[in-house]
Design an enzyme around this catalytic site. Structure first.
Site, PDB file in Angstrom:
ATOM      1  N   ARG A  66      -0.337 -16.092  -8.810  1.00 32.06           N
ATOM      2  CA  ARG A  66       0.057 -15.135  -9.298  1.00 32.06           C
ATOM      3  C   ARG A  66       0.450 -15.009 -10.766  1.00 32.06           C
ATOM      4  O   ARG A  66       0.300 -14.186 -11.581  1.00 32.06           O
ATOM      5  CB  ARG A  66       1.704 -14.578  -8.425  1.00 32.06           C
ATOM      6  CG  ARG A  66       1.214 -14.396  -7.251  1.00 32.06           C
ATOM      7  CD  ARG A  66       1.859 -13.140  -7.078  1.00 32.06           C
ATOM      8  NE  ARG A  66       3.116 -13.952  -6.263  1.00 32.06           N
ATOM      9  CZ  ARG A  66       3.558 -14.745  -5.096  1.00 32.06           C
ATOM     10  NH1 ARG A  66       2.631 -14.040  -3.935  1.00 32.06           N
ATOM     11  NH2 ARG A  66       4.740 -15.473  -4.695  1.00 32.06           N
ATOM     12  N   PHE A  91      -4.737  -5.245  -0.248  1.00 33.93           N
ATOM     13  CA  PHE A  91      -2.988  -6.029   0.812  1.00 33.93           C
ATOM     14  C   PHE A  91      -2.525  -6.475  -0.292  1.00 33.93           C
ATOM     15  O   PHE A  91      -1.986  -7.718  -0.422  1.00 33.93           O
ATOM     16  CB  PHE A  91      -3.783  -7.426   1.283  1.00 33.93           C
ATOM     17  CG  PHE A  91      -5.431  -7.031   1.589  1.00 33.93           C
ATOM     18  CD1 PHE A  91      -5.407  -6.304   2.864  1.00 33.93           C
ATOM     19  CD2 PHE A  91      -6.632  -7.524   1.404  1.00 33.93           C
ATOM     20  CE1 PHE A  91      -6.764  -6.416   3.875  1.00 33.93           C
ATOM     21  CE2 PHE A  91      -7.755  -7.423   1.505  1.00 33.93           C
ATOM     22  CZ  PHE A  91      -7.607  -7.063   3.213  1.00 33.93           C
ATOM     23  N   ASP A 128      -2.425  -1.767   0.635  1.00 35.02           N
ATOM     24  CA  ASP A 128      -1.933  -1.870   1.365  1.00 35.02           C
ATOM     25  C   ASP A 128      -1.720  -0.918   2.510  1.00 35.02           C
ATOM     26  O   ASP A 128      -1.359   0.657   2.212  1.00 35.02           O
ATOM     27  CB  ASP A 128      -0.626  -3.053   1.456  1.00 35.02           C
ATOM     28  CG  ASP A 128       0.010  -3.603   2.517  1.00 35.02           C
ATOM     29  OD1 ASP A 128      -0.310  -5.083   1.601  1.00 35.02           O
ATOM     30  OD2 ASP A 128       0.175  -3.187   3.939  1.00 35.02           O
ATOM     31  N   SER A 129      -1.679  -1.619   4.053  1.00 36.40           N
ATOM     32  CA  SER A 129      -1.378  -0.433   5.123  1.00 36.40           C
ATOM     33  C   SER A 129      -0.446  -0.263   5.621  1.00 36.40           C
ATOM     34  O   SER A 129       0.239   0.660   6.627  1.00 36.40           O
ATOM     35  CB  SER A 129      -2.463  -1.164   6.553  1.00 36.40           C
ATOM     36  OG  SER A 129      -2.188  -1.700   6.478  1.00 36.40           O
ATOM     37  N   ASP A 166      -6.668 -10.574  -1.154  1.00 37.68           N
ATOM     38  CA  ASP A 166      -5.494 -11.753  -0.764  1.00 37.68           C
ATOM     39  C   ASP A 166      -4.596 -11.198   0.959  1.00 37.68           C
ATOM     40  O   ASP A 166      -4.327 -10.850   1.238  1.00 37.68           O
ATOM     41  CB  ASP A 166      -4.168 -12.095  -1.313  1.00 37.68           C
ATOM     42  CG  ASP A 166      -2.860 -12.622  -0.977  1.00 37.68           C
ATOM     43  OD1 ASP A 166      -4.175 -13.715  -0.508  1.00 37.68           O
ATOM     44  OD2 ASP A 166      -1.976 -13.161  -0.797  1.00 37.68           O
ATOM     45  N   CYS A 189      -6.668 -17.520   4.058  1.00 38.20           N
ATOM     46  CA  CYS A 189      -5.389 -18.372   4.246  1.00 38.20           C
ATOM     47  C   CYS A 189      -5.417 -18.633   5.733  1.00 38.20           C
ATOM     48  O   CYS A 189      -4.724 -18.681   6.253  1.00 38.20           O
ATOM     49  CB  CYS A 189      -4.436 -17.901   4.250  1.00 38.20           C
ATOM     50  SG  CYS A 189      -3.813 -15.829   5.072  1.00 38.20           S
TER      51      CYS A 189
HETATM   52  N1  SAH Z   1      -0.715 -10.557  -2.060  1.00 40.48           N
HETATM   53  C1  SAH Z   1       0.341 -10.023  -1.099  1.00 40.48           C
HETATM   54  C2  SAH Z   1       0.535 -10.922   0.558  1.00 40.48           C
HETATM   55  C3  SAH Z   1      -0.095 -10.572   1.469  1.00 40.48           C
HETATM   56  S1  SAH Z   1      -0.104 -10.587   2.998  1.00 40.48           S
HETATM   57  C4  SAH Z   1       1.420 -11.415  -1.970  1.00 40.48           C
HETATM   58  O1  SAH Z   1       1.317 -12.276  -2.700  1.00 40.48           O
HETATM   59  O2  SAH Z   1       2.773 -11.394  -1.445  1.00 40.48           O
HETATM   60  C5  SAH Z   1      -0.742  -9.318   3.630  1.00 40.48           C
HETATM   61  C6  SAH Z   1      -0.950  -7.676   3.807  1.00 40.48           C
HETATM   62  O3  SAH Z   1      -2.131  -6.808   4.251  1.00 40.48           O
HETATM   63  C7  SAH Z   1      -0.039  -6.798   4.353  1.00 40.48           C
HETATM   64  O4  SAH Z   1       1.120  -6.637   3.984  1.00 40.48           O
HETATM   65  C8  SAH Z   1      -0.294  -5.923   5.355  1.00 40.48           C
HETATM   66  O5  SAH Z   1      -0.231  -5.371   5.832  1.00 40.48           O
HETATM   67  C9  SAH Z   1      -1.665  -5.664   5.026  1.00 40.48           C
HETATM   68  N2  SAH Z   1      -2.948  -5.610   5.527  1.00 40.48           N
HETATM   69  C10 SAH Z   1      -3.591  -5.650   6.867  1.00 40.48           C
HETATM   70  N3  SAH Z   1      -4.656  -5.710   7.166  1.00 40.48           N
HETATM   71  C11 SAH Z   1      -4.797  -4.728   6.465  1.00 40.48           C
HETATM   72  C12 SAH Z   1      -5.664  -3.705   5.799  1.00 40.48           C
HETATM   73  N4  SAH Z   1      -6.544  -3.368   7.085  1.00 40.48           N
HETATM   74  N5  SAH Z   1      -5.847  -2.392   5.201  1.00 40.48           N
HETATM   75  C13 SAH Z   1      -4.395  -2.067   4.081  1.00 40.48           C
HETATM   76  N6  SAH Z   1      -3.557  -4.036   4.139  1.00 40.48           N
HETATM   77  C14 SAH Z   1      -3.660  -4.799   5.044  1.00 40.48           C
END
Ligand code: SAH
Length: 396
Positions: free
Chosen positions: A211, A227, A249-250, A300, A340
């Site tokens: 980050r 995400f 984000d979803s 991510d 990950c």
């Molecule tokens: N980058 C973030 C962590 C990401 S965790 C950080 O640094 O804090 C992954 C995220 O993806 C979650 O919040 C989840 O709600 C979201 N997610 C999962 N599948 C998804 C999709 N198809 N479209 C959008 N968001 C999604």
């Protein structure tokens, strides 16, 4: 003490200090042991190799506590292991003063199945193996004593526990939620951490260093953060001087937390941020159809492949988002792309991203390779501990 006798030849991984003993390596148990009990591990020729926690329901039948067969596994042992884990972090200047810090990273800190994250004055534990579960009190007390933290939450709800025959267990072990909630500062930005209902122990500490890199790369760049969860990358991009940050984000609740996080940081220009509840797979296409362009894209995603068995389906998902992200980049743009998934190694991931660039018709090169922050060490003999990999690709 009960003895776990290995099949001939199966002592090899123990001699290389790998901490897992699979079901197929075990010849027999001499004596009785309940789930989580300590057993002495013997090679087929009777040579003592160390001490391990017995887990009769898991295909990982035992996890090594110690490679010294004479080491006594008791409260004092855990105190020593905890002190060593804390000392490891104290020795790294880059971790000094971090309010959000992983204090114990399971196998790689000599404590299989034990995660401990510190968020300011709150400790969050996740115990995911039978042995860790049995010793949870000794371990949590040792960390409490060593850190002086008075709030301790247990978040033992990972799916992994079912494989060990353990049910979920969550709740406050000591103290309770601070009135203002759990809040940490990361690189000068305040973030709330939902230790009770958030992902993992509440926050993605493994991306801390990445980050910071996003922050330094964001100046003058239009950023798309896919995400985004509670907005950690987005807020760093704003702090770094991005003129626009669109975050996807979803999860509605994650986006609400992201908005609250932005409001917590009045030093950031909120008019530059936009949060959109959307499926990234669909939204990347929609953005392209709308003629949008970005200069820095962060991908991510969640773990698409928890194990190698899921690698093929996961590969298609990674390829899809990377391909569409490449298509959205303006000339000279940067893609910060992560996986990950333990089931997708760095070589495969690089191949997928290369295929995505090729199909997107862009000329791209890797300018940085990224991994988890230094408080997530990887024991050299335990490559399974390395799950997060990232590439920064420059196009054009
Ligand atoms: N980058 C973030 C962590 C990401 S965790 C950080 O640094 O804090 C992954 C995220 O993806 C979650 O919040 C989840 O709600 C979201 N997610 C999962 N599948 C998804 C999709 N198809 N479209 C959008 N968001 C999604």
């Amino acid at each position: 003490m009960t003895q776990l006798v290995l099949k001939p030849g199966r002592e090899r991984s123990v001699l290389r200090r790998h901490p897992w003993l699979f079901e197929g390596a075990v010849e027999r148990l001499d004596g009785r042991a309940k789930s989580g009990d300590t057993v002495t591990v013997l090679a087929a020729d009777g040579r003592a190799l160390g001490r391990a926690a017995w887990s009769p329901e898991s295909s990982i039948r035992a996890r090594m506590w110690s490679f010294d067969p004479n080491e006594i596994i008791d409260d004092v042992f855990f105190k020593r292991r905890v002190a060593a884990a804390l000392a490891r972090r104290a020795a790294l200047p880059e971790l000094a003063g971090q309010q959000g810090l992983r204090l114990i990273h399971a196998e790689s800190d000599g404590l299989p199945g034990v995660i401990c994250d510190r968020y300011a004055e709150t400790l969050v534990f996740a115990f995911s193996s039978a042995g860790a579960d049995k010793w949870r009190n000794a371990i949590s007390l040792a960390v409490q004593k060593a850190t002086g933290c008075t709030r301790v939450y247990e978040r033992s709800d990972a799916d992994l526990r079912t494989l060990e025959g353990l049910g979920p267990r969550c709740g406050w072990l000591h103290g309770d939620l601070p009135e203002e909630g759990v809040v940490i500062e990361e690189h000068g930005v305040c973030m709330e951490v939902d230790v009770v209902a958030g992902h993992k122990t509440g926050f993605y500490l493994d991306q801390r260093e990445n980050r910071l890199l996003t922050r330094t790369l964001s100046k003058g760049r239009r950023v798309l953060n896919c995400f985004c969860y509670t907005g950690a990358f987005s807020l760093q991009a704003l702090a770094g001087g991005a003129p626009r940050v669109l975050s996807l984000d979803s999860s509605g609740p994650a986006l609400e937390a992201a908005r609250r996080n932005l409001a917590r940081n009045p030093q950031l220009d909120a008019t530059r941020a936009e949060w959109r509840e959307a499926d990234v797979f669909e939204e990347l296409r929609a953005l392209r159809a709308a003629g949008e362009r970005f200069d820095l894209i962060v991908l991510d995603p969640p773990k698409f492949a928890p194990s190698p068995a899921h690698a093929e389906r996961a590969s298609r998902a990674y390829k899809d988002i990377n391909l569409n992200a490449f298509k959205l980049l303006a000339p000279g743009g940067l893609l910060m792309t992560y996986s990950c998934s333990g089931g997708v190694g760095i070589e495969l991931f690089q191949k997928i991203v290369a295929g995505a660039a090729l199909d997107a018709g862009v000329d791209a090169r890797i300018v940085r390779r990224l991994t988890a922050s230094a408080d997530h060490p990887v024991l050299l003999d335990f490559p399974e501990g390395e799950y997060l990999k990232g590439l920064v690709c420059a196009v054009g």
